[in-house]
Design an enzyme around this catalytic site. Structure first.
Site, PDB file in Angstrom:
ATOM      1  CB  VAL A  82      -0.920   0.018   1.244  1.00  0.00           C
ATOM      2  CG1 VAL A  82      -1.832   1.243   1.197  1.00  0.00           C
ATOM      3  CG2 VAL A  82      -1.710  -1.274   1.354  1.00  0.00           C
ATOM      4  CE  LYS A  83       4.288   4.856  -4.946  1.00  0.00           C
ATOM      5  NZ  LYS A  83       4.306   4.962  -6.406  1.00  0.00           N
ATOM      6  CB  VAL A  84       0.778   5.591   2.773  1.00  0.00           C
ATOM      7  CG1 VAL A  84       0.158   6.622   3.694  1.00  0.00           C
ATOM      8  CG2 VAL A  84       0.034   4.269   2.843  1.00  0.00           C
TER       9      VAL A  84
END
Ligand code: E4P
Length: 219
Positions: A82-84
């Protein structure tokens, strides 16, 4: 150093994956938009082709929203990361997601202290954007060295993922500075193979080979 391809273009991912030297994929909303295709379908195809970490970016700006999107992304496939974005709400979400065993890639990092915070929150990857820094007169390579030093000083396990790469020098700088991963577009990956002396040498060898009598070995 691992190599990721930075795109959502299916043909490019398939071709690069066939080379046997690619370890993962990073995507972002710009890459997804460039495909002009359905988001869910594009992701499903990427997961089928590439058996390595695949970063998919969340788009909410509050921690609850990012956590909700992150759980959905993680449920898609075992390889999902998950890119945050590196904002307060983003790192709150990273803390929660990493506590649930969900891998995260903290993106849009432009300073060593941002990287320090991401590691404290438990990020799996930190993505310093090299070319975007170089473009405004800073040194992306130095940023990687500083993050490397901070992580090594304190034993943080967060992996440094050099992103926003536009030329071979930046790849070399990332490798020399001890980045764990470098992600780059398809044409950059192709460029890593090339050297004019290799092309010249190959041409000469093949010309000379024509002078050798036919052999059973190669027939
Ligand atoms: C990395 O994960 C990003 O997708 C990417 O490298 C963005 O950088 P760029 O748009 O400057 O190439």
């Amino acid at each position: 150093m691992q190599l990721f391809i930075d795109t959502a273009n299916i043909d490019q991912i398939r071709t690069a994956w066939s080379w046997g030297i690619i370890d993962g994929v990073t995507t972002n909303p710009t890459h997804i938009a460039a495909t002009g295709r359905d988001f869910d379908e594009v992701l499903a195809e990427i997961f089928r082709i590439a058996d390595g970490p695949i970063s998919v970016e969340s788009v909410s700006l509050d921690a609850d929203g990012i956590v909700r999107e992150g759980r959905r992304i993680a449920a898609l496939h075992k390889n999902a990361v998950v890119k945050v974005p590196i904002i307060v709400e983003g790192l709150k979400a990273v803390k929660i997601l990493s506590g649930e065993g969900i891998r995260t890639n903290v993106t849009l990092c432009f300073s060593p202290l941002q990287a320090f915070l991401a590691a404290k929150a438990g990020a799996t990857y930190i993505s310093p954007f090299i070319h975007r820094l170089d473009m405004v007169g800073h040194q992306g390579g130095e940023l990687i060295s500083e993050i490397r030093q901070i992580y090594d000083n304190y034993g943080y396990q967060t992996k440094i993922l050099a992103a926003s790469i536009r030329n071979c020098r930046q790849v070399l700088d990332a490798a020399l500075a001890g980045a764990d991963v470098a992600t780059m577009p398809f044409d950059m990956l192709e460029a890593l193979y090339q050297h004019p002396l290799t092309a010249d040498g190959l041409r000469m060898f093949l010309n000379d080979w024509r002078k050798v009598p036919p052999s059973k070995l190669f027939s």
